[in-house]
Design a protein around this motif. Sequence first.
Motif, PDB file in Angstrom:
ATOM      1  N   THR A  59       0.828  -1.214   0.000  1.00  0.00           N
ATOM      2  CA  THR A  59       0.000   0.000   0.000  1.00  0.00           C
ATOM      3  C   THR A  59       0.859   1.261   0.000  1.00  0.00           C
ATOM      4  OG1 THR A  59      -1.736  -1.184   1.209  1.00  0.00           O
ATOM      5  CG2 THR A  59      -1.837   1.213   1.212  1.00  0.00           C
ATOM      6  N   ALA A  60       1.928   1.266   0.812  1.00  0.00           N
ATOM      7  CA  ALA A  60       2.809   2.436   0.876  1.00  0.00           C
ATOM      8  C   ALA A  60       3.530   2.661  -0.446  1.00  0.00           C
ATOM      9  CB  ALA A  60       3.814   2.266   2.006  1.00  0.00           C
ATOM     10  N   LEU A  61       3.959   1.576  -1.092  1.00  0.00           N
ATOM     11  CA  LEU A  61       4.632   1.716  -2.380  1.00  0.00           C
ATOM     12  C   LEU A  61       3.692   2.294  -3.435  1.00  0.00           C
ATOM     13  CD1 LEU A  61       7.109   1.242  -4.150  1.00  0.00           C
ATOM     14  CD2 LEU A  61       6.293  -1.100  -4.540  1.00  0.00           C
ATOM     15  N   ARG A  62       2.459   1.823  -3.442  1.00  0.00           N
ATOM     16  CA  ARG A  62       1.483   2.344  -4.392  1.00  0.00           C
ATOM     17  C   ARG A  62       1.197   3.823  -4.116  1.00  0.00           C
ATOM     18  NH1 ARG A  62      -1.628  -1.566  -3.970  1.00  0.00           N
ATOM     19  NH2 ARG A  62      -3.030  -0.771  -2.357  1.00  0.00           N
ATOM     20  N   ALA A  63       1.070   4.188  -2.842  1.00  0.00           N
ATOM     21  CA  ALA A  63       0.818   5.591  -2.495  1.00  0.00           C
ATOM     22  C   ALA A  63       1.997   6.472  -2.875  1.00  0.00           C
ATOM     23  CB  ALA A  63       0.526   5.704  -0.994  1.00  0.00           C
ATOM     24  N   MET A  64       3.227   5.966  -2.684  1.00  0.00           N
ATOM     25  CA  MET A  64       4.405   6.762  -3.023  1.00  0.00           C
ATOM     26  C   MET A  64       4.476   7.005  -4.525  1.00  0.00           C
ATOM     27  SD  MET A  64       8.449   6.073  -2.200  1.00  0.00           S
ATOM     28  CE  MET A  64       8.551   4.673  -3.326  1.00  0.00           C
ATOM     29  N   ARG A  65       4.209   5.980  -5.336  1.00  0.00           N
ATOM     30  CA  ARG A  65       4.247   6.144  -6.790  1.00  0.00           C
ATOM     31  C   ARG A  65       3.204   7.153  -7.255  1.00  0.00           C
ATOM     32  NH1 ARG A  65       4.809  -0.274  -8.483  1.00  0.00           N
ATOM     33  NH2 ARG A  65       7.077  -0.444  -8.132  1.00  0.00           N
ATOM     34  N   ARG A  66       2.000   7.055  -6.710  1.00  0.00           N
ATOM     35  CA  ARG A  66       0.950   7.998  -7.098  1.00  0.00           C
ATOM     36  C   ARG A  66       1.271   9.409  -6.616  1.00  0.00           C
ATOM     37  NH1 ARG A  66      -4.510   4.417  -5.725  1.00  0.00           N
ATOM     38  NH2 ARG A  66      -4.228   2.875  -7.406  1.00  0.00           N
ATOM     39  N   GLY A  67       1.830   9.510  -5.414  1.00  0.00           N
ATOM     40  CA  GLY A  67       2.190  10.826  -4.893  1.00  0.00           C
ATOM     41  C   GLY A  67       3.273  11.491  -5.719  1.00  0.00           C
ATOM     42  N   ILE A  68       4.254  10.713  -6.185  1.00  0.00           N
ATOM     43  CA  ILE A  68       5.304  11.270  -7.033  1.00  0.00           C
ATOM     44  C   ILE A  68       4.710  11.768  -8.347  1.00  0.00           C
ATOM     45  CG2 ILE A  68       7.362  10.689  -8.368  1.00  0.00           C
ATOM     46  CD1 ILE A  68       8.107   8.737  -6.118  1.00  0.00           C
ATOM     47  N   GLY A  69       3.838  10.967  -8.946  1.00  0.00           N
ATOM     48  CA  GLY A  69       3.202  11.374 -10.193  1.00  0.00           C
ATOM     49  C   GLY A  69       2.374  12.637 -10.038  1.00  0.00           C
ATOM     50  N   LEU A  70       1.623  12.719  -8.948  1.00  0.00           N
ATOM     51  CA  LEU A  70       0.800  13.909  -8.725  1.00  0.00           C
ATOM     52  C   LEU A  70       1.661  15.141  -8.441  1.00  0.00           C
ATOM     53  CD1 LEU A  70      -2.079  12.349  -6.611  1.00  0.00           C
ATOM     54  CD2 LEU A  70      -2.289  13.356  -8.886  1.00  0.00           C
ATOM     55  N   GLY A  71       2.767  14.949  -7.716  1.00  0.00           N
ATOM     56  CA  GLY A  71       3.657  16.076  -7.450  1.00  0.00           C
ATOM     57  C   GLY A  71       4.274  16.626  -8.725  1.00  0.00           C
ATOM     58  N   LEU A  72       4.739  15.724  -9.607  1.00  0.00           N
ATOM     59  CA  LEU A  72       5.290  16.178 -10.879  1.00  0.00           C
ATOM     60  C   LEU A  72       4.203  16.807 -11.747  1.00  0.00           C
ATOM     61  CD1 LEU A  72       7.665  13.184 -11.697  1.00  0.00           C
ATOM     62  CD2 LEU A  72       8.278  15.418 -10.767  1.00  0.00           C
ATOM     63  N   GLY A  73       2.995  16.242 -11.691  1.00  0.00           N
ATOM     64  CA  GLY A  73       1.883  16.831 -12.430  1.00  0.00           C
ATOM     65  C   GLY A  73       1.556  18.232 -11.938  1.00  0.00           C
ATOM     66  N   CYS A  74       1.634  18.431 -10.637  1.00  0.00           N
ATOM     67  CA  CYS A  74       1.387  19.768 -10.075  1.00  0.00           C
ATOM     68  C   CYS A  74       2.404  20.774 -10.602  1.00  0.00           C
ATOM     69  CB  CYS A  74       1.447  19.691  -8.543  1.00  0.00           C
ATOM     70  SG  CYS A  74       1.369  21.306  -7.711  1.00  0.00           S
ATOM     71  N   ALA A  75       3.692  20.379 -10.623  1.00  0.00           N
ATOM     72  CA  ALA A  75       4.720  21.284 -11.135  1.00  0.00           C
ATOM     73  C   ALA A  75       4.484  21.610 -12.612  1.00  0.00           C
ATOM     74  CB  ALA A  75       6.103  20.670 -10.939  1.00  0.00           C
ATOM     75  N   CYS A  76       4.124  20.601 -13.410  1.00  0.00           N
ATOM     76  CA  CYS A  76       3.874  20.830 -14.840  1.00  0.00           C
ATOM     77  C   CYS A  76       2.679  21.761 -15.045  1.00  0.00           C
ATOM     78  CB  CYS A  76       3.640  19.499 -15.545  1.00  0.00           C
ATOM     79  SG  CYS A  76       5.106  18.458 -15.658  1.00  0.00           S
ATOM     80  N   LEU A  77       1.595  21.535 -14.301  1.00  0.00           N
ATOM     81  CA  LEU A  77       0.423  22.405 -14.430  1.00  0.00           C
ATOM     82  C   LEU A  77       0.749  23.842 -14.046  1.00  0.00           C
ATOM     83  CD1 LEU A  77      -2.344  20.038 -13.001  1.00  0.00           C
ATOM     84  CD2 LEU A  77      -2.177  20.876 -15.354  1.00  0.00           C
ATOM     85  N   LEU A  78       1.567  24.002 -13.019  1.00  0.00           N
ATOM     86  CA  LEU A  78       1.937  25.347 -12.582  1.00  0.00           C
ATOM     87  C   LEU A  78       2.756  26.058 -13.654  1.00  0.00           C
ATOM     88  CD1 LEU A  78       1.849  27.389 -10.270  1.00  0.00           C
ATOM     89  CD2 LEU A  78       3.914  26.333  -9.348  1.00  0.00           C
ATOM     90  N   VAL A  79       3.700  25.322 -14.264  1.00  0.00           N
ATOM     91  CA  VAL A  79       4.517  25.928 -15.321  1.00  0.00           C
ATOM     92  C   VAL A  79       3.652  26.284 -16.529  1.00  0.00           C
ATOM     93  CG1 VAL A  79       6.373  25.478 -16.959  1.00  0.00           C
ATOM     94  CG2 VAL A  79       6.644  24.832 -14.569  1.00  0.00           C
ATOM     95  N   VAL A  80       2.709  25.410 -16.888  1.00  0.00           N
ATOM     96  CA  VAL A  80       1.818  25.693 -18.021  1.00  0.00           C
ATOM     97  C   VAL A  80       0.956  26.921 -17.728  1.00  0.00           C
ATOM     98  CG1 VAL A  80      -0.135  24.823 -19.353  1.00  0.00           C
ATOM     99  CG2 VAL A  80       1.801  23.336 -18.867  1.00  0.00           C
ATOM    100  N   ALA A  81       0.468  27.028 -16.495  1.00  0.00           N
ATOM    101  CA  ALA A  81      -0.355  28.183 -16.133  1.00  0.00           C
ATOM    102  C   ALA A  81       0.433  29.480 -16.245  1.00  0.00           C
ATOM    103  CB  ALA A  81      -0.902  28.013 -14.713  1.00  0.00           C
ATOM    104  N   VAL A  82       1.682  29.458 -15.753  1.00  0.00           N
ATOM    105  CA  VAL A  82       2.501  30.668 -15.837  1.00  0.00           C
ATOM    106  C   VAL A  82       2.854  30.971 -17.292  1.00  0.00           C
ATOM    107  CG1 VAL A  82       4.693  31.698 -15.161  1.00  0.00           C
ATOM    108  CG2 VAL A  82       3.398  30.362 -13.509  1.00  0.00           C
TER     109      VAL A  82
END
Length: 209
Positions: A124-147
């Motif tokens: 469960t922790a491994l699955r949460a870590m993988r999803r959290g990493i993906g969402l964190g990188l997605g957040c950075a990409c969305l922020l750069v696109v918005a700017v």
Amino acid sequence: MSAPPRITAPTGRASPRDLLAAQERHRLAREALPRIRAAATGWRNAAGVLMAGLVGFGLVKGRTDVGQLEPAWAAAVGFLLLAALVCGAWGAYLLNRAAHGPLATVPAGSRATRSAIEHRETRTALRAMRRGIGLGLGCACLLVVAVGTTWYGPSAKGPALEVTSPGTGTVCGTVTRVAEGTIWLKSGGTTTQIPLAGVTRLRTVEACP
């Protein structure tokens, strides 16, 4: 009716190599959860530093006011920022979930062994870590696109015109009317009439100074 299966004793004895392999598998299984916890903590800290760099220290900046964009583009920027916020918050939660475990306790009456509970939590922790990493990188990409959208999105106001003539000097504003050899420029609530015959310089600018 078929006969029940028979359980027989193993025919061979375990070799020293088999025992070492079993001990190694047991060690890896016992250390898997702490390793994932440590990795999730590192990724969480890295994601926090990245977000702080992008937002707090202003490494990426666009227009300071999205109201300067056309309404549709301003709405798109707002949607991207909202999506970045949701992704960042959910990713942070998942990384903290992987780093520190669930916000729950194991039921007292659970019959599962400790190794089984740890194995289930490891997955469960491994699955949460993988999803959290993906969402964190997605957040950075969305922020750069918005700017980036605030950089290159069309302005709500059309390009301004800068006109220089001996009678009026240099005047910058938006054109409201052109008729009978005269141009009307509106700047700061004031409209100035400039005869085109006396114009010595005329150029378009992104915005008036």
